[in-house]
Design a protein around this motif. Structure first.
Motif, PDB file in Angstrom:
ATOM      1  N   GLY A 184      -0.262  13.087  11.814  1.00  0.00           N
ATOM      2  CA  GLY A 184      -0.845  11.936  12.495  1.00  0.00           C
ATOM      3  C   GLY A 184      -1.066  10.769  11.545  1.00  0.00           C
ATOM      4  N   ILE A 185      -1.516  11.063  10.326  1.00  0.00           N
ATOM      5  CA  ILE A 185      -1.729  10.001   9.333  1.00  0.00           C
ATOM      6  C   ILE A 185      -0.403   9.355   8.959  1.00  0.00           C
ATOM      7  CG2 ILE A 185      -2.386   9.586   6.922  1.00  0.00           C
ATOM      8  CD1 ILE A 185      -4.640  11.653   7.339  1.00  0.00           C
ATOM      9  N   MET A 186       0.637  10.150   8.786  1.00  0.00           N
ATOM     10  CA  MET A 186       1.939   9.573   8.437  1.00  0.00           C
ATOM     11  C   MET A 186       2.493   8.730   9.573  1.00  0.00           C
ATOM     12  SD  MET A 186       3.828  12.463   6.043  1.00  0.00           S
ATOM     13  CE  MET A 186       3.360  13.935   6.953  1.00  0.00           C
ATOM     14  N   ASP A 187       2.316   9.169  10.807  1.00  0.00           N
ATOM     15  CA  ASP A 187       2.741   8.351  11.953  1.00  0.00           C
ATOM     16  C   ASP A 187       1.981   7.032  11.983  1.00  0.00           C
ATOM     17  OD1 ASP A 187       4.742   9.967  13.065  1.00  0.00           O
ATOM     18  OD2 ASP A 187       3.292  11.164  14.208  1.00  0.00           O
ATOM     19  N   ALA A 188       0.671   7.111  11.751  1.00  0.00           N
ATOM     20  CA  ALA A 188      -0.150   5.890  11.755  1.00  0.00           C
ATOM     21  C   ALA A 188       0.246   4.960  10.622  1.00  0.00           C
ATOM     22  CB  ALA A 188      -1.626   6.260  11.649  1.00  0.00           C
ATOM     23  N   ALA A 189       0.588   5.531   9.466  1.00  0.00           N
ATOM     24  CA  ALA A 189       1.022   4.711   8.334  1.00  0.00           C
ATOM     25  C   ALA A 189       2.293   3.943   8.676  1.00  0.00           C
ATOM     26  CB  ALA A 189       1.236   5.587   7.108  1.00  0.00           C
ATOM     27  N   LEU A 190       3.256   4.640   9.266  1.00  0.00           N
ATOM     28  CA  LEU A 190       4.493   3.959   9.675  1.00  0.00           C
ATOM     29  C   LEU A 190       4.195   2.864  10.691  1.00  0.00           C
ATOM     30  CD1 LEU A 190       7.537   6.380  10.174  1.00  0.00           C
ATOM     31  CD2 LEU A 190       7.152   4.692   8.381  1.00  0.00           C
ATOM     32  N   ASP A 191       3.352   3.164  11.651  1.00  0.00           N
ATOM     33  CA  ASP A 191       2.999   2.174  12.671  1.00  0.00           C
ATOM     34  C   ASP A 191       2.350   0.943  12.045  1.00  0.00           C
ATOM     35  OD1 ASP A 191       3.999   3.788  14.666  1.00  0.00           O
ATOM     36  OD2 ASP A 191       2.042   4.591  15.261  1.00  0.00           O
ATOM     37  N   ALA A 192       1.621   1.133  10.931  1.00  0.00           N
ATOM     38  CA  ALA A 192       0.951   0.030  10.256  1.00  0.00           C
ATOM     39  C   ALA A 192       1.869  -0.715   9.300  1.00  0.00           C
ATOM     40  CB  ALA A 192      -0.263   0.555   9.498  1.00  0.00           C
ATOM     41  N   ILE A 219       0.873  -1.173   0.000  1.00  0.00           N
ATOM     42  CA  ILE A 219       0.000   0.000   0.000  1.00  0.00           C
ATOM     43  C   ILE A 219       0.910   1.222   0.000  1.00  0.00           C
ATOM     44  CG2 ILE A 219      -1.671   1.356   1.321  1.00  0.00           C
ATOM     45  CD1 ILE A 219      -2.935  -1.060   0.037  1.00  0.00           C
ATOM     46  N   VAL A 220       0.628   2.167  -0.902  1.00  0.00           N
ATOM     47  CA  VAL A 220       1.440   3.378  -1.026  1.00  0.00           C
ATOM     48  C   VAL A 220       0.654   4.541  -0.431  1.00  0.00           C
ATOM     49  CG1 VAL A 220       2.694   4.881  -2.618  1.00  0.00           C
ATOM     50  CG2 VAL A 220       2.400   2.438  -3.167  1.00  0.00           C
ATOM     51  N   LEU A 221       1.271   5.285   0.471  1.00  0.00           N
ATOM     52  CA  LEU A 221       0.595   6.439   1.071  1.00  0.00           C
ATOM     53  C   LEU A 221       0.700   7.628   0.131  1.00  0.00           C
ATOM     54  CD1 LEU A 221      -0.874   7.630   3.558  1.00  0.00           C
ATOM     55  CD2 LEU A 221       1.362   8.452   4.312  1.00  0.00           C
ATOM     56  N   GLY A 222      -0.430   8.027  -0.440  1.00  0.00           N
ATOM     57  CA  GLY A 222      -0.481   9.232  -1.258  1.00  0.00           C
ATOM     58  C   GLY A 222      -0.767  10.441  -0.396  1.00  0.00           C
ATOM     59  N   THR A 223      -0.143  11.561  -0.717  1.00  0.00           N
ATOM     60  CA  THR A 223      -0.208  12.738   0.153  1.00  0.00           C
ATOM     61  C   THR A 223      -0.880  13.940  -0.504  1.00  0.00           C
ATOM     62  OG1 THR A 223       1.974  13.492  -0.564  1.00  0.00           O
ATOM     63  CG2 THR A 223       1.893  11.983   1.324  1.00  0.00           C
ATOM     64  N   MET A 224      -1.550  13.739  -1.626  1.00  0.00           N
ATOM     65  CA  MET A 224      -2.124  14.865  -2.360  1.00  0.00           C
ATOM     66  C   MET A 224      -3.079  15.703  -1.509  1.00  0.00           C
ATOM     67  SD  MET A 224      -4.370  14.862  -5.897  1.00  0.00           S
ATOM     68  CE  MET A 224      -3.019  14.353  -6.944  1.00  0.00           C
ATOM     69  N   ASN A 225      -3.753  15.067  -0.559  1.00  0.00           N
ATOM     70  CA  ASN A 225      -4.710  15.804   0.276  1.00  0.00           C
ATOM     71  C   ASN A 225      -4.047  16.606   1.392  1.00  0.00           C
ATOM     72  OD1 ASN A 225      -7.076  14.894  -1.057  1.00  0.00           O
ATOM     73  ND2 ASN A 225      -6.930  12.930   0.007  1.00  0.00           N
ATOM     74  N   PHE A 226      -2.767  16.369   1.653  1.00  0.00           N
ATOM     75  CA  PHE A 226      -2.092  17.066   2.744  1.00  0.00           C
ATOM     76  C   PHE A 226      -1.915  18.533   2.371  1.00  0.00           C
ATOM     77  CE2 PHE A 226       0.366  13.045   4.344  1.00  0.00           C
ATOM     78  CZ  PHE A 226      -0.849  12.436   4.614  1.00  0.00           C
ATOM     79  N   GLY A 227      -2.576  19.388   3.115  1.00  0.00           N
ATOM     80  CA  GLY A 227      -2.544  20.814   2.807  1.00  0.00           C
ATOM     81  C   GLY A 227      -3.883  21.273   2.303  1.00  0.00           C
ATOM     82  N   ARG A 274      12.151   9.015  11.176  1.00  0.00           N
ATOM     83  CA  ARG A 274      11.052   9.039  10.218  1.00  0.00           C
ATOM     84  C   ARG A 274      11.578   8.982   8.783  1.00  0.00           C
ATOM     85  NH1 ARG A 274       8.941  11.704  14.640  1.00  0.00           N
ATOM     86  NH2 ARG A 274       6.665  11.498  15.004  1.00  0.00           N
ATOM     87  N   ARG A 275      12.561   9.804   8.476  1.00  0.00           N
ATOM     88  CA  ARG A 275      13.083   9.800   7.097  1.00  0.00           C
ATOM     89  C   ARG A 275      13.734   8.469   6.755  1.00  0.00           C
ATOM     90  NH1 ARG A 275      13.579   8.924   2.816  1.00  0.00           N
ATOM     91  NH2 ARG A 275      14.593  10.004   1.103  1.00  0.00           N
ATOM     92  N   GLU A 276      14.460   7.905   7.686  1.00  0.00           N
ATOM     93  CA  GLU A 276      15.185   6.654   7.420  1.00  0.00           C
ATOM     94  C   GLU A 276      14.228   5.490   7.155  1.00  0.00           C
ATOM     95  OE1 GLU A 276      17.822   9.478   9.379  1.00  0.00           O
ATOM     96  OE2 GLU A 276      15.808   8.743   9.847  1.00  0.00           O
TER      97      GLU A 276
END
Length: 329
Positions: A34-42, A16-24, A76-78
């Protein structure tokens, strides 16, 4: 979370690829973080963005939100395989200065430096050409990318919205000049839009290019739109609204929703799971606006559709057929 290799590379990415077009534009910075943190956690480690995301005067805003998230630390970046794109005009609205867009060496150099600043990182893992540039030869494009690779600013190159012949042209030129070539292609692909099966997917498979479908729910059409309307939910817009004006397409979507209700499967999750059964697909891009939408996408990665359901989905949304046979009269 399931993982696969990105095309013919050795790098492992989530399916699953996290798309970020809606961010902003639709999701504020705190919620986006929060969504990016949750994505990493998942277990999602593949994040996709573009330099033009942010809309209007805020082009670049989405990359800035991601960069601010990286700046929080915590590796996070790594942990992220980061993809962004170049092509769109980054000049202010109404400003027509040259070299703010497309894929000339000048544009690529200027835009990669700007993206790196916004993203607060020293390298981009996957740098994607957002569209074909008919005015710039691939020899020039690969020369520019190879310089960035040598500088450590870019690791891999990918394409987006390329026809099959351009994937072939790009990688044949790369082979001739000693470049690594394209490793991925982002394209519009879902149950309701399968034209890429005729040429784009075969070309991608032959060249070892991973396929990253965008709009996997076809603008919401495959996400249970009719049930949501009946329950008084948000009215659909764009691609879904246009499709539902056609009685035949509306009936098709109703058959789709009825089938999945019979099997106890959420339509949006089924649409993502179907894409994950397609040969050559790395993973669909999901653009969650909320944590629940992200959780639904994560569930889809583990959803196994039965052979019966897959056959019925093909009956409702028939593909184009194999190439070149599909071209026969």
């Amino acid at each position: 979370m399931k993982y696969t290799q990105l095309g013919r590379t050795g790098v492992k990415v989530s399916r699953i690829v996290l798309g970020t077009m809606n961010f902003g534009p639709q999701t504020d910075e705190a919620t986006s973080h929060g969504i990016m943190d949750a994505a990493l956690d998942a277990g999602i480690n593949f994040f996709d963005t573009a330099n033009v995301y942010g809309q209007g005067e805020n082009k670049g805003r989405t990359e800035t939100i991601i960069g601010n998230w990286f700046a929080k630390g915590g590796e996070r970046r790594e942990k992220v395989v980061l993809a962004t794109k170049v092509y769109g005009n980054m000049a202010a609205e109404g400003d027509a200065w040259p070299n703010h867009d497309r894929l000339s060496a000048v544009s690529i150099r200027r835009n990669v430096e700007a993206s790196l600043r916004r993203l607060k990182t020293d390298h981009i893992d996957l740098y994607q050409f957002h569209h074909i540039d008919r005015s710039t030869p691939f020899e020039e494009i690969w020369q520019a990318i190879d310089v960035l690779v040598q500088q450590g600013k870019v690791l891999y190159a990918g394409s987006s919205n390329f026809p099959g012949y351009k994937i072939a042209q790009a990688n044949e030129t790369a082979a001739r000049v000693g470049a690594f070539g394209l490793v991925s292609e982002q394209c519009l692909y879902n149950l309701a839009e399968r034209r890429v099966e005729m040429e784009v997917l075969p070309a991608a498979r032959d060249y070892g290019v991973g396929v990253i479908p965008w709009s996997p729910l076809h603008g919401g059409l495959l996400g249970g739109v009719l049930k949501k309307q009946a329950e008084g939910g948000r009215r659909s817009g764009g691609r879904a609204a246009d499709a539902l004006k056609d009685p035949a397409q509306r009936a098709q979507v109703q058959r789709y929703e009825d089938l999945l209700e019979k099997h106890g499967v959420e339509p949006g999750e089924a649409a993502l799971a179907w894409l994950l059964t397609r040969p050559g697909v790395t993973g669909p891009i999901v653009g969650p606006r909320t944590a629940e939408q992200l959780a639904s996408a994560v569930r889809a990665a583990d959803l196994e559709l039965s052979g019966e359901v897959l056959d019925e989905l093909d009956a409702i949304f028939p593909g184009t057929g194999p190439s070149p046979e599909a071209f026969a009269w």
